[in-house]
Motif scaffolding. Structure first.
Motif, PDB file in Angstrom:
ATOM      1  N   ILE A  84     -75.654  57.004  32.060  1.00  0.00           N
ATOM      2  CA  ILE A  84     -76.074  58.407  32.162  1.00  0.00           C
ATOM      3  C   ILE A  84     -75.855  59.126  30.832  1.00  0.00           C
ATOM      4  O   ILE A  84     -76.711  59.888  30.356  1.00  0.00           O
ATOM      5  N   ALA A  85     -74.693  58.869  30.209  1.00  0.00           N
ATOM      6  CA  ALA A  85     -74.400  59.505  28.922  1.00  0.00           C
ATOM      7  C   ALA A  85     -75.427  59.094  27.862  1.00  0.00           C
ATOM      8  O   ALA A  85     -75.947  59.931  27.114  1.00  0.00           O
ATOM      9  N   ILE A  86     -75.735  57.798  27.810  1.00  0.00           N
ATOM     10  CA  ILE A  86     -76.640  57.294  26.766  1.00  0.00           C
ATOM     11  C   ILE A  86     -78.079  57.727  27.021  1.00  0.00           C
ATOM     12  O   ILE A  86     -78.768  58.223  26.118  1.00  0.00           O
ATOM     13  N   THR A  87     -78.563  57.547  28.250  1.00  0.00           N
ATOM     14  CA  THR A  87     -79.967  57.878  28.512  1.00  0.00           C
ATOM     15  C   THR A  87     -80.234  59.378  28.389  1.00  0.00           C
ATOM     16  O   THR A  87     -81.321  59.785  27.975  1.00  0.00           O
ATOM     17  N   SER A  88     -79.243  60.208  28.722  1.00  0.00           N
ATOM     18  CA  SER A  88     -79.436  61.651  28.554  1.00  0.00           C
ATOM     19  C   SER A  88     -79.509  62.023  27.078  1.00  0.00           C
ATOM     20  O   SER A  88     -80.240  62.944  26.686  1.00  0.00           O
ATOM     21  N   GLN A  89     -78.781  61.290  26.247  1.00  0.00           N
ATOM     22  CA  GLN A  89     -78.849  61.542  24.814  1.00  0.00           C
ATOM     23  C   GLN A  89     -80.183  61.079  24.231  1.00  0.00           C
ATOM     24  O   GLN A  89     -80.787  61.753  23.394  1.00  0.00           O
ATOM     25  N   LEU A  90     -80.669  59.919  24.681  1.00  0.00           N
ATOM     26  CA  LEU A  90     -81.960  59.414  24.202  1.00  0.00           C
ATOM     27  C   LEU A  90     -83.104  60.327  24.639  1.00  0.00           C
ATOM     28  O   LEU A  90     -84.116  60.456  23.938  1.00  0.00           O
ATOM     29  N   ARG A  91     -82.926  60.942  25.800  1.00  0.00           N
ATOM     30  CA  ARG A  91     -83.973  61.829  26.311  1.00  0.00           C
ATOM     31  C   ARG A  91     -84.230  63.010  25.368  1.00  0.00           C
ATOM     32  O   ARG A  91     -85.325  63.577  25.345  1.00  0.00           O
ATOM     33  N   LYS A  92     -83.237  63.380  24.579  1.00  0.00           N
ATOM     34  CA  LYS A  92     -83.385  64.509  23.665  1.00  0.00           C
ATOM     35  C   LYS A  92     -84.475  64.274  22.627  1.00  0.00           C
ATOM     36  O   LYS A  92     -85.000  65.226  22.041  1.00  0.00           O
TER      37      LYS A  92
END
Length: 575
Positions: free
Chosen positions: A434-442
């Motif tokens: 969740i932490a990584i994919t939310s950052q990539l979503r940016k």
């Protein structure tokens, strides 16, 4: 052959840090476990080179509890802990570097040498199956003298032919057998059984890492008489020469071992058995230790959290607790054989927005270390350089995010990217994802998450390349460049991203044979800087884990790292 101890010792002495030095495991916060006087005879001290000692950064002295009255060891009882999933096999030479497999498969085996279980946080090597060992002055020839009278659990004698067979099996596995450690044995020229109790290993080049291979659980000595008939004979029913003999594997339930009554270390083990419960659910696992169904919490990702450790200590003030280094790292891995991840601009853009501290905070309640491609310690890029050049370490800025968007646009992906993100079925990995994919979503990278059963299905998909991105558990149980950089060497079975770079390959080979510590470190720095530039993966976490045990556990000093101290032969249970 003339051997020169003192001359040889200068070769590996400064070449390998054997544990993560910058954050040694803390001593138990419960009363110290007493030393047991008048114990049965231990193995004779080896007339061998001392373990390679590497200068390490100064670490705070651990808090040591007041000495306790001495106790006599007690016999009997079963040590029970849990693992978070089903191992792929119980053959330690076959196991991908999975902590589940290594814990459950290595208990019945011996290695030539071992880390001293009384000092799990130190770099001390002691005898195991080999009672003596020696090396030539040039460091190219090693002699190991085996104990007399050692038997396999089926009653057959253990000889030097078994050692030769085991090591050659790692170096040249049979057809259809994967050998995860094969690359680390490069530079071994020949292995000979000189006589039934003497093994000679000849290297084609100096190899500072070699002594470590004799201690590592994947280098377990296995029975030739079984494996030469059936290469998969040990996958479901291990036969070793260690303190515990296999009893049963109840799929999805437990793996159990019983005392080896013919064990070569007379009077050991003290306990009647060791049992690993297979518990995939974190809440069920925590309930198992709270209600005293197990002796010790599981180790690794599905062990206990920091807050659970605090709860246990409040419940039982005498509870033994540790926080230990994993010897493993968290990596966002790219499948570089697939578009768009074959484009270095896309990988660089992803690296620019991953925030390591947020991954640590969300996945592990803040327990863990930030670093680069090497664990913190003498081999690692300095923090000051990581802060300047590695966004995951310092935390991405608005400027990094804008630069990442620009890179994606230049690569032709201004409209975004759709990716399949493989997630291991382990506690903490959903939070990391969740932490990584939310950052990539940016920056427009949208992920479809695919949860894979760990370890078997997860690593099968990794080998097939059936993923775009994955946050992979990566084992590097010895803090040495040979291990950490092997994940990026062309053709290595552990190189799941299929990354290939001739310069990295050449530098890896050079550092592996370099005996001068300063020169080896310099080559290692070149490798790390090139990896930071080419971004085959984003390293975001060097793991640490809390653990706890009920106070009847005696003479156990913690795991050292997640991949050491599983023999339990000196451990006993107070009644």
């Amino acid at each position: 052959m003339r051997f020169n101890h003192r001359r040889y010792l200068v070769i590996p002495a400064l070449a390998a840090t054997l544990v993560i030095a910058s954050c040694a495991p803390a001593a138990p916060t419960a009363p110290a476990q007493p030393a047991a006087p008048a114990q049965p005879a231990a193995p004779a001290a080896p007339a061998a080179p001392a373990a390679p000692a590497t200068p390490r950064p100064a670490a705070p002295a651990p808090t040591v509890a007041a000495p306790q009255p001495a106790e006599q060891p007690q016999y009997g009882g079963t040590f029970i802990t849990w693992v978070s999933g089903e191992p792929a096999s119980l053959d330690p030479q076959r196991e991908t570097r999975s902590f589940i497999g290594l814990q459950t498969s290595t208990t019945p085996y011996s290695t030539l040498l071992q880390w001293d279980p009384a000092r799990p946080a130190e770099s001390k090597i002691i005898a195991d199956l080999a009672e003596k060992w020696d090396a030539s002055g040039d460091g190219l020839t090693w002699i190991f003298n085996l104990r007399k009278g050692v038997k396999w659990h089926d009653g057959q004698p253990v000889t030097s032919a078994d050692v030769k067979f085991s090591f050659e099996r790692i170096m040249n596995p049979p057809a259809g057998i994967v050998s995860p450690e094969k690359l680390l044995w490069n530079g071994v020229k020949s292995i000979d059984a000189v006589d039934p109790l003497t093994v000679r290993v000849v290297l084609s080049q100096p190899k500072p890492f070699f002594i470590n291979l004799a201690t590592w659980y994947p280098s377990a000595i296995e029975p030739k008489h079984l494996l030469e008939k059936e290469p998969r004979a040990l996958e479901a029913k291990p036969v070793g020469s260690g303190p515990w003999a296999f009893k049963e594997w109840r799929k999805g339930v437990s793996i159990e071992y019983v005392k080896n009554k013919d064990y070569y270390n007379q009077g050991r083990p003290y306990m009647d058995g060791v049992k690993f419960l297979i518990i995939r659910d974190a809440a069920t696992a925590f309930a198992a230790i709270r209600t005293h169904q197990v002796t010790m919490s599981g180790l690794g990702t599905l062990g206990i959290t920091k807050s659970q450790q605090t709860t246990l200590k409040q419940q039982e003030p005498k509870m033994l607790t540790w926080q230990y280094n994993c010897g493993c790292l968290g990596r966002l891995l790219f499948n570089v054989e697939k578009k768009p991840w074959d484009d270095i601009r896309v990988r660089r853009a992803a690296a620019m927005v991953v925030d390591a501290q947020k991954v640590i905070d969300l996945g592990y309640e803040g327990v863990g270390l930030k670093a680069g491609f090497m664990a913190p310690g003498q081999w690692a890029i300095p923090d000051s350089e990581l802060t300047e050049k590695w966004p995951p370490f310092r935390g991405p800025t608005d400027k990094d995010i804008e630069a990442a968007k620009k890179l994606l646009a230049e690569a032709g992906y201004a409209g975004g990217i759709k990716a399949v993100f493989n997630q291991a079925s382990l506690s903490g990995y959903e939070e990391q994802q969740i932490a990584i994919t939310s950052q990539l979503r940016k920056i427009g990278i949208e992920s479809t998450v695919k949860v894979q059963q760990y370890p078997a299905a997860f690593f099968d998909a990794a080998r097939r390349g059936d993923y775009d991105l994955m946050d992979t558990p990566t084992v590097a149980s010895i803090n040495d460049p040979d291990v950490y950089f092997s994940f990026y060497v062309t053709g290595n079975s552990e190189n799941y991203g299929k990354f290939s770079d001739k310069e990295i390959d050449d530098l890896y080979a050079r550092q592996s044979r370099e005996v001068d510590p300063a020169k080896r470190k310099d080559i290692g720095m070149q490798i790390q800087r090139r990896l930071m530039d080419l971004v085959p993966a984003v390293v975001h976490l060097h793991r640490q884990y809390p653990a706890a045990a009920w106070p009847e556990l005696r003479n156990y000093n913690g795991p050292g790292t997640l991949y050491t101290n599983y023999k339990y032969e000196n451990v006993w249970l107070a009644k």
